[in-house]
Design a protein around this motif. Structure first.
Motif, PDB file in Angstrom:
ATOM      1  N   GLU A 271       0.801  -1.223   0.000  1.00 21.92           N
ATOM      2  CA  GLU A 271       0.000   0.000   0.000  1.00 21.92           C
ATOM      3  C   GLU A 271       0.837   1.277   0.000  1.00 21.92           C
ATOM      4  O   GLU A 271       0.289   2.377   0.145  1.00 21.92           O
ATOM      5  CB  GLU A 271      -0.989   0.038   1.178  1.00 21.92           C
ATOM      6  CG  GLU A 271      -2.099  -0.988   1.069  1.00 21.92           C
ATOM      7  CD  GLU A 271      -2.991  -0.767  -0.151  1.00 21.92           C
ATOM      8  OE1 GLU A 271      -3.513   0.340  -0.324  1.00 21.92           O
ATOM      9  OE2 GLU A 271      -3.151  -1.716  -0.947  1.00 21.92           O
ATOM     10  N   GLN A 272       2.146   1.149  -0.140  1.00 20.60           N
ATOM     11  CA  GLN A 272       2.928   2.359  -0.365  1.00 20.60           C
ATOM     12  C   GLN A 272       2.630   2.882  -1.763  1.00 20.60           C
ATOM     13  O   GLN A 272       2.284   2.129  -2.684  1.00 20.60           O
ATOM     14  CB  GLN A 272       4.417   2.073  -0.189  1.00 20.60           C
ATOM     15  CG  GLN A 272       4.834   1.871   1.272  1.00 20.60           C
ATOM     16  CD  GLN A 272       6.333   1.742   1.426  1.00 20.60           C
ATOM     17  OE1 GLN A 272       6.950   0.873   0.816  1.00 20.60           O
ATOM     18  NE2 GLN A 272       6.924   2.586   2.261  1.00 20.60           N
ATOM     19  N   ILE A 273       2.771   4.191  -1.908  1.00 22.06           N
ATOM     20  CA  ILE A 273       2.400   4.871  -3.147  1.00 22.06           C
ATOM     21  C   ILE A 273       3.663   5.335  -3.863  1.00 22.06           C
ATOM     22  O   ILE A 273       4.540   5.949  -3.248  1.00 22.06           O
ATOM     23  CB  ILE A 273       1.506   6.098  -2.842  1.00 22.06           C
ATOM     24  CG1 ILE A 273       0.275   5.680  -2.029  1.00 22.06           C
ATOM     25  CG2 ILE A 273       1.101   6.803  -4.139  1.00 22.06           C
ATOM     26  CD1 ILE A 273      -0.394   6.844  -1.338  1.00 22.06           C
ATOM     27  N   LEU A 274       3.745   5.051  -5.140  1.00 28.34           N
ATOM     28  CA  LEU A 274       4.809   5.598  -5.974  1.00 28.34           C
ATOM     29  C   LEU A 274       4.249   6.770  -6.764  1.00 28.34           C
ATOM     30  O   LEU A 274       3.200   6.648  -7.413  1.00 28.34           O
ATOM     31  CB  LEU A 274       5.361   4.542  -6.924  1.00 28.34           C
ATOM     32  CG  LEU A 274       6.187   3.420  -6.295  1.00 28.34           C
ATOM     33  CD1 LEU A 274       6.507   2.358  -7.329  1.00 28.34           C
ATOM     34  CD2 LEU A 274       7.473   3.966  -5.683  1.00 28.34           C
ATOM     35  N   ALA A 275       4.930   7.890  -6.687  1.00 30.94           N
ATOM     36  CA  ALA A 275       4.535   9.077  -7.444  1.00 30.94           C
ATOM     37  C   ALA A 275       5.703   9.500  -8.313  1.00 30.94           C
ATOM     38  O   ALA A 275       6.858   9.515  -7.876  1.00 30.94           O
ATOM     39  CB  ALA A 275       4.146  10.210  -6.501  1.00 30.94           C
ATOM     40  N   ALA A 276       5.415   9.844  -9.582  1.00 33.41           N
ATOM     41  CA  ALA A 276       6.459  10.262 -10.518  1.00 33.41           C
ATOM     42  C   ALA A 276       6.008  11.511 -11.241  1.00 33.41           C
ATOM     43  O   ALA A 276       4.816  11.690 -11.522  1.00 33.41           O
ATOM     44  CB  ALA A 276       6.758   9.141 -11.520  1.00 33.41           C
ATOM     45  N   GLY A 277       6.957  12.398 -11.541  1.00 35.74           N
ATOM     46  CA  GLY A 277       6.615  13.618 -12.246  1.00 35.74           C
ATOM     47  C   GLY A 277       7.783  14.566 -12.349  1.00 35.74           C
ATOM     48  O   GLY A 277       8.952  14.162 -12.256  1.00 35.74           O
TER      49      GLY A 277
END
Length: 660
Positions: A271-277
């Motif tokens: 349930e960890q979230i990966l965010a990219a940008g």
């Protein structure tokens, strides 16, 4: 017919080369997949979304007008080899599509900035049937009381209940003021989500939810360019919502600074979230371009990406927790990663990469049709130096790549008498027998501009010890039914053919003229069972080389494999003399041409070019005046032309060897 005494040495000059499968390096371009996607007028296209159907067919969407030269505006479907699926027709008239999804029933959801007037008005979201026609769903989502011409859907996600979440740049759905995020149930706006998130334009006036990820507890994670008015300080560009759309105030993360966009999201197994940008910091922590966010909103500082120069637009999780990024060009931790990169779960760099050079442009979309394949879409003309406009399939090793094998071998020249008949040799290698058809062609060459074609060719097949296996004169006289069943029956009744199942060994096919006649003839062998654990390993043809149209022309077709095959092609003359061949061609020259007649390579005297490479194969000619060419060949048809230097004539041998 007596067998010429000089035919046996042909088998001596041939040997079997067993080919082993090769392993593709992770990220290698799949040579079996190629699509021709172009914008209006043939310009460069952009693919923004890729989705794979359960049958393996590939949906693409973006800014393009044509696929394989056929109008396919904004959305199209490809077969598994990249060719256009003609059973699907785009209903769009404008190519502004950003999102795709496939429902459990196989319907196709398309989101973007478009307008469809028929059968009923559809703006920015449409559901298509399998053939591309517009379904009846979403007919009541239009907002006729408001100007929605600039509304755009940028992301589509389907939850476990079949409800559809859309994110983008919009303010009204079905006349309801819904900003940036909406949920649709049974084709209608789900008002339970309503406007609870309170999304609004950022400080630059932009509202764009570009990414949506769903958590197992019903939480909705969103990324893009936006502000929310429900938290103090305001959350920017990255937020977690409760299932009813309200901001999760327990999620202690206030996003990224102004103008630092979150383009892609993924939820890991824990349930960890990966965010990219395009951000440098997120949640107040420096984590350039990629971050792992804990369930409570804090940044996992044990895994912080360092020195990512590229901007990621797409993100996919692979088995084992590996992180696949579609991005601009740039380095990651000091190593080139143009267009695509993969990280291990600890954010260390994985070797997966299409070398050399990567992607010549930007990758905006990723899809995983299988564990050993990655589809990339975006705006680029080439990948690893290969033409792959806007879409490519990459192999994710270890992947077995079987080089293409010989499917057809043929030679054309003037057939004379005695030692100057046409003698073709080939080897069957492998662990089982190979079914082939051999043909001796003459009269049917006339319509192709061949003058003096051999009027009545006779075909004899010999074993390696010189014994006669079978002979044919006029193909209908024996095996007519079996020959016709192959689809390769000669066009003229006077031509000859033999169907045979041959054990691994060397064989010789001799073409002569009935009643000692002469003329231009063609000897051919075709593989009739490419699935068998055996193959045609090489070809060697001997005959008298004249000038003009009567030089020696050897053809071959490679197929039933992927990648390229390295082939050595030799033109032998002087070294035939010790085998009792009189009037050997003193100085043969060699040309290789493709199926269109384009010159690929030429050689006169093998040591002049590629000396060390050819010598290393163990196939160097024994005379310096003989010719040889070593090069890779993709699946396709090719021609080898042997002539005499300065118009000389004589007996020569053309040989084809496929290397391991």
């Amino acid at each position: 017919m007596p067998r010429p005494k000089t035919a046996l040495p042909l088998a001596v000059l041939l040997f079997a080369i067993l080919l082993q499968p090769l392993l593709a390096a992770p990220g290698d371009v799949d040579p079996t997949f190629s699509a021709d996607v172009t914008d209006f007028g043939g310009g460069p296209a952009t693919i923004e979304a890729v989705a794979v159907q359960s049958d393996g067919k590939i949906l693409i969407a973006g800014n393009f007008y044509n696929v394989d030269g056929v109008e396919s505006i904004g959305v199209a479907r490809l077969n598994q080899d990249g060719s256009r699926d003609a059973s699907f027709t785009s209903p769009l008239s404008t190519p502004t599509v950003f999102a795709l999804a496939i429902t459990a029933s196989g319907k196709i959801l398309v989101g973007g900035n478009f307008f469809l007037a028929s059968p009923t008005i559809r703006r920015f979201l449409v559901e298509l049937n399998d053939d591309g026609s517009v379904s009846d769903t979403f007919a009541n989502l239009d907002s006729p009381n408001f100007d929605t011409s600039s509304h755009i859907v940028l992301s589509i996600v389907i939850d476990s209940d079949g409800k559809i979440l859309i994110g983008g740049s919009f303010y009204f759905v079905a006349n309801v003021p819904v900003a940036g995020l909406a949920r649709i149930s049974a084709g209608s706006l789900d008002t339970a989500l309503g406007t609870a998130a309170g999304l609004q334009n950022d400080t630059t006036g932009i509202l764009a939810v570009r990414a949506i990820a769903l958590q197992t507890d019903g939480g909705i994670v969103i990324g893009g360019q936006f502000l929310t008015n429900q938290t103090t300080p305001q959350t920017k560009n990255f937020a977690r919502l409760n299932a009813n759309g309200t901001i999760d105030t327990t999620f202690d993360n206030h996003g990224t600074p102004n103008l630092e966009v979150v383009y892609a999201l993924a939820i890991e197994e824990d349930e960890q979230i990966l965010a990219a940008g395009s951000f440098d910091t997120i949640g107040g922590v420096i984590s350039p371009r990629l971050a792992r966010v804990n369930p409570d909103g804090s940044i996992d500082q044990n895994h912080v990406a360092i020195n990512i120069q590229a901007v990621p637009f797409a993100l996919r999780l692979q088995p084992g927790g590996k992180i696949l990024l579609g991005q601009t060009s740039g380095e990651i931790n000091g190593q080139e990663r143009n267009g695509v990169a993969r990280l291990n779960p600890d954010f260390s760099l994985d070797p997966f990469y299409p070398s050399p050079g990567g992607v010549n442009g930007e990758v905006h979309a990723l899809a995983l049709p299988a564990d050993d394949e990655v589809l990339i879409g975006g705006r680029f003309p080439t990948v690893a130096g290969l033409a792959r406009p806007a879409i490519a399939r990459l192999l994710d090793g270890p992947v077995v790549v079987t080089p293409p094998q010989f499917l057809n071998l043929s030679t054309r020249l003037r057939v004379q008498t005695g030692d100057k008949v046409l003698i073709g040799g080939f080897i069957v290698t492998g662990n089982t027998s190979k079914k082939v058809i051999l043909r001796a062609i003459g009269p049917s060459l006339g319509p192709f501009g061949v003058t003096d074609a051999l009027a009545n060719p006779v075909l004899a097949l010999h074993a390696a010890d010189g014994s006669l296996i079978t002979i044919n004169d006029d193909w209908k006289s024996t095996q007519q039914t079996e020959i016709e069943a192959t689809g390769l029956a000669p066009q003229n009744d006077l031509e000859s053919a033999i169907v045979a199942t041959l054990a691994p060994a060397a064989y010789t096919a001799i073409v002569s003229g009935q009643n000692a006649s002469s003329g231009v003839g063609l000897v051919e062998v075709y593989d009739l069972d490419t699935a068998a654990d055996a193959e045609l390993a090489n070809l060697s043809t001997r005959g008298f080389v004249e000038t003009g149209d009567n030089i020696m022309i050897g053809g071959f077709i490679l197929g039933n494999g992927t990648g390229d095959s390295d082939v050595v092609i030799r033109a032998i003359g002087p070294s035939l003399t010790p085998f009792g061949v009189a009037d050997a061609l003193a100085d043969p020259t060699l040309e290789i041409r493709d199926a269109n007649g384009a010159l690929l390579a030429t050689n006169d005297n093998w040591k002049d070019t590629q000396q060390s490479e050819i010598a290393a194969t163990g196939l160097a000619p024994s005379d310096d005046l003989e010719s040889a060419i070593l090069r890779p060949f993709a699946p396709g048809a090719y021609t080898a032309l042997v002539a005499g230097q300065n118009g000389d004539t004589g007996v020569a041998l053309v040989e084809l060897y496929r290397l391991p």
